[in-house]
Scaffold this active site. Structure first.
Site, PDB file in Angstrom:
ATOM      1  N   LYS A   1       0.886  -1.172   0.000  1.00 20.22           N
ATOM      2  CA  LYS A   1       0.000   0.000   0.000  1.00 20.22           C
ATOM      3  C   LYS A   1       0.915   1.210   0.000  1.00 20.22           C
ATOM      4  CE  LYS A   1      -3.016   2.856   2.687  1.00 20.22           C
ATOM      5  NZ  LYS A   1      -3.616   3.172   3.985  1.00 20.22           N
TER       6      LYS A   1
ATOM      7  N   GLY B   1      -8.453   9.339   9.108  1.00 20.90           N
ATOM      8  CA  GLY B   1      -8.858   9.485  10.499  1.00 20.90           C
ATOM      9  C   GLY B   1      -9.916  10.547  10.749  1.00 20.90           C
TER      10      GLY B   1
ATOM     11  N   ALA C   1      -9.410   5.607   3.515  1.00 23.17           N
ATOM     12  CA  ALA C   1      -9.328   6.745   4.422  1.00 23.17           C
ATOM     13  C   ALA C   1     -10.592   7.586   4.451  1.00 23.17           C
ATOM     14  CB  ALA C   1      -8.156   7.658   4.099  1.00 23.17           C
ATOM     15  N   GLY C   2     -10.975   7.985   5.667  1.00 21.12           N
ATOM     16  CA  GLY C   2     -12.070   8.935   5.843  1.00 21.12           C
ATOM     17  C   GLY C   2     -13.400   8.337   6.239  1.00 21.12           C
TER      18      GLY C   2
ATOM     19  N   THR D   1      -9.080   3.814  11.501  1.00 20.95           N
ATOM     20  CA  THR D   1      -9.550   4.595  12.645  1.00 20.95           C
ATOM     21  C   THR D   1     -11.036   4.398  12.944  1.00 20.95           C
ATOM     22  OG1 THR D   1      -7.932   6.264  11.982  1.00 20.95           O
ATOM     23  CG2 THR D   1      -9.541   6.913  13.643  1.00 20.95           C
TER      24      THR D   1
END
Lengths: 257, 66, 257, 257, 257, 66, 66, 66
Positions: E99, E160, E186-187, E209
């Site tokens: 990644k 996050g 992400a997000g 997260t």
């Protein structure tokens, strides 16, 4: 207005930049530019039509004592074409400002930011005042600043889409980090879109289709002028915070019931 | 002599300078830029720049755009 | 402006209605009202303070030749209190207009629409020109029209919340069906909120907290004036359609690269 | 799941309630109901077709040992019609539950909340367990609770519109104040719409068109089942707060570059 | 599920990829991974702690027969560092997947797409299967494909941040043009965010997260598993179109009132 | 004798009860409800309820709905 | 002999190979990677790679990350 | 004589009309409205309206509101 927009070493009272494409006719364009209060108008660079003797020329309609002519590099898909177009534009226009576009894709007209950064760096070294049309990525914006661009011009949404600011989060972050003027370029469809861009803290808005293709371009130009001023004033006035619940506007004491 | 101006072939009699070419093609505007074989010709050099057979010339100006 | 806002048998050039609560002081309020261009200002009805001799009176600051005074029934939780307040307001103000509120809940200040419809019907019969503060339910709006209200005033968001138009879908439907002016009342936080309401086709916007509690109320008042005009002009100008993809503003032919 | 949905004195493991209208055919409906895991299905009350002998009957396809049949009062525009329909439904179905609709408008199918409250009060007194289809107004919801409704069922968006939760702010406020189950009824178009409703804290979701008119109703029924469970679990799991900026997921110490 | 996610020459049944950072403790992580059904887990590459003898090692907790270990290049701000990290990871892990992150900014953790493209090209040539963490710019995505990336992993919002898909328009365009799997990275903050990404047509979702920092990570992991499945199923089921108005679910004929 | 059932006229010979009417009209389902002149007739009263000329009867059941 | 391992100085007596260094530092996991002066040392070369005074070595492994 | 004006008790000597009460309480503004025992007193009736012991009077005016 008091506060002026500074790009390079030039100052402007208006924060609205208008394109000159796609108007139903030149007189409508002239009126729209006039009521909009704009001081900068973008133009494209194309071959003179040698066969058709196509009578009227755009510049016959643009009062250069009122408007700064800002050539763009629209339709350029490589940094070489964009640089070449910018060079020709400077020669034809005797100004060193350029709205730099390096397009990455025909369908979206999104910028090719990799080539954009390189073309920007080159043109800055050649003495240009570069205003790059970019995406809303704060990292790209910072690189454009780092190579010496005089402003960054992130898109609100695809050119001509009229979708307004699609990602206010990215724009907010970009604005916090920016040390040059940030001008939203592309995607504005109606007055509130322009107001929202200004309320986020943008320094100006550049638009074309939203006005030129409205049913009444002249009135829409006035709407956009008002909206940019409204958004700017709201930004500097310090808006109230957003709350989930209500706060009464009328006093709670002194009631008799 | 044949020149390729803005992508089309034009035939000129004898030697012509950029200034003369623009006159012959009836391009009167001062707000154009001229490229000769991919190199920009400055306005001050139009008279002294003599074109040659096969030269590729671009004459551009400003049109409406966003 | 040309197009006037007609409420009952009165005509107004401005489409912005302002409250008079919560300003830092009266002089600031006076200036804000002035720059806003408003012609209608709302006031609350409360007991005269007999003990404090609280010097200044609101009406001393309102030039009634410039502003129509529109009393509200804020803080009324029953139709009886609202009707009683409206009656007293008419007696005190000599005008038959009332901004009718029947509040259903202290935390949200949302209207109790059931009682609102009944109070509206009663006051219309008593000769009032009733402007009810309501939710954004088109069915309730139609009932308010049916009992004779001169306008309907749906909330954009809770009073004082600054959230802007929370449900443009409901507002659009409400507007399509309305046969009286629709004035967004409550929830406007910044200029673009007002512009959005007007672009949806609303006839006017009423606000208080958004201006009075801004860091610079006077400048925000000007922002709101401009925003309402911008939104209205954009509405009548016929905006471009929204598209997922781009449409070039600069021509595709005449390129030399 | 552990946590059960309680309506009146009945308990359910599934939080998804499905309508039975508009399926391409009965077998598809049967499969969709089955994979959805629903335990409550809504039905309409209509005249028996005496002329056509229209062969199949809905109830032949509904296994009443698996599903609670919940009659609705769809298409009723007055409280009288709604009450009459509820009475007939109880007689036909031998259950006292009713999904109460009093429609205010043909185009939007929004509820007439004024009549809805009155019809609810009447039917509660008649011994019904009333589940009213209402708007997202918290004041109306509270009144419905006050007259004894066993749940409130606010719309997310117009019936069949597929727009999802149009006003999460109103729904949040409504949920905070509610003391009976809140079931979003109408407007769910896709799985995430259902998940969002559940994440807001709703107790259940009722839908029909979103499944019945999907290209693949059976698979969409499964999607909705999963989405309601996902949304519920996310709600009780305590989501992370929203932030404008990033927080790294990988540690910042121990880097070697 | 039937449909598998194919990355490079590997096939996966689950479309959910999980990070291993920020869990309260390893046993919670293990349970969360397990209930999530994931088959790929990301890890960071850091110096072995020589002083602290910090007892437990991440890999002791990861059953490599169940999970493919996907090293990331988190915290790398240059292509050189990212390449070096990828090389070390391959040596340590004996897999060629990476990644790839080249971070452009500490505050936003947005990618530096210019360097990302160059690092991707290099690593592809070195035989890596490259999964780059990128922005939502379709032009950048196409370039990443062009240099041979096995997938593109646009962010939904900052790492996050829990903001969900901030710009579905860009993502839709990116998806239309993509010829390799698109995995939102992400997000994602809650279940509906994951469902929305899948409904847009993404092939998978990567998160850390949103699960690890939820109040109940294990249950949130289950919510995410369900949400990804729900979103995928809704996507392939063909959702109903969005409409401004209502369409009745119950028949209009056969009414008796 | 003429009855208006579900909005249409039907002619019956002699006196009929609700039970008989349902049989004649071939409505066999137990999951219907019957209204006679706007009053609900309980299932237990079908046999004893004799219909009269001009009576308006509604026979309803459940159909698919949302 | 002094080596800089993961940024810290360590003193070793006599010559050590990578294998020996890992043993001395009690790094037993097979799932590490070793870099010697910015070049990766393959697992098969640990024994034959003799470290020299002043060498900079990185020993990395996998930790939780997103 | 005692009156309850705006919720507080006030004592007046002898009979007072609304006009007199307003004067005594120093309410000079013309832009007030007066309610006597829940009934509005028209401005024209202030002089003729004699107040009685125990009367409840509300005197209201306009204040800032939204």
């Amino acid at each position: 207005m008091g506060t002026a927009l500074t790009i390079g070493n030039r100052q402007f009272q208006s924060r609205l930049i208008l394109g000159t494409g796609k108007y139903p006719d030149f007189p409508t364009m002239v009126k729209a530019l006039e009521v909009s209060g704009t001081e900068i108008v973008t133009v494209a660079v194309r071959r003179v039509d040698l066969t058709g003797k196509s009578g009227e020329s755009l510049l016959d309609y643009l009062d250069e004592s009122k408007y700064l002519i800002l050539p763009n590099t629209a339709a350029c898909y490589t940094k070489e074409d964009a640089i070449r177009t910018a060079m020709l534009a400077r020669e034809a226009g005797m100004s060193e400002m350029v709205k730099l576009e390096v397009i990455g894709d025909e369908k979206t007209l999104f910028p090719d930011t990799e080539q954009l950064i390189e073309a920007s760096a080159y043109l800055v070294k050649e003495g240009f005042t570069v205003l790059p049309y970019t995406n809303d990525d704060p990292i790209v914006a910072r690189k454009l600043e780092d190579v010496g661009c005089a402003a960054v011009m992130p898109l609100a949404a695809p050119i001509g889409s009229g979708l307004g600011v699609r990602n206010p989060f990215n724009l907010r972050i970009l604005l916090e980090q920016a040390r040059v003027p940030v001008i939203v370029d592309a995607g504005v469809g109606t007055a509130s879109d322009a107001a929202i861009a200004m309320e986020l803290g943008c320094d100006g808005v550049l638009m074309n289709t939203g006005i030129a293709c409205a049913r009444d371009p002249v009135q829409m130009a006035e709407a956009m002028k008002l909206a940019v001023m409204a958004g700017r004033k709201a930004y500097v006035s310090g808006r109230i915070p957003r709350k989930l619940y209500a706060t009464a506007s009328s006093p709670l004491d002194g009631t008799f019931f | 002599m044949e020149l390729i101006v803005n992508g089309s072939r034009y035939t000129f009699e004898g030697q012509v300078s950029v200034t003369e070419m623009l006159e012959i093609l009836e391009i009167r505007s001062s707000r154009v830029a001229v490229e000769l074989n991919r190199k920009i010709v400055g306005k001050g050099d139009y008279g002294a720049t003599i074109l040659r057979d096969g030269d590729r010339i671009e004459v551009v100006h400003f049109v409406g755009g966003g």
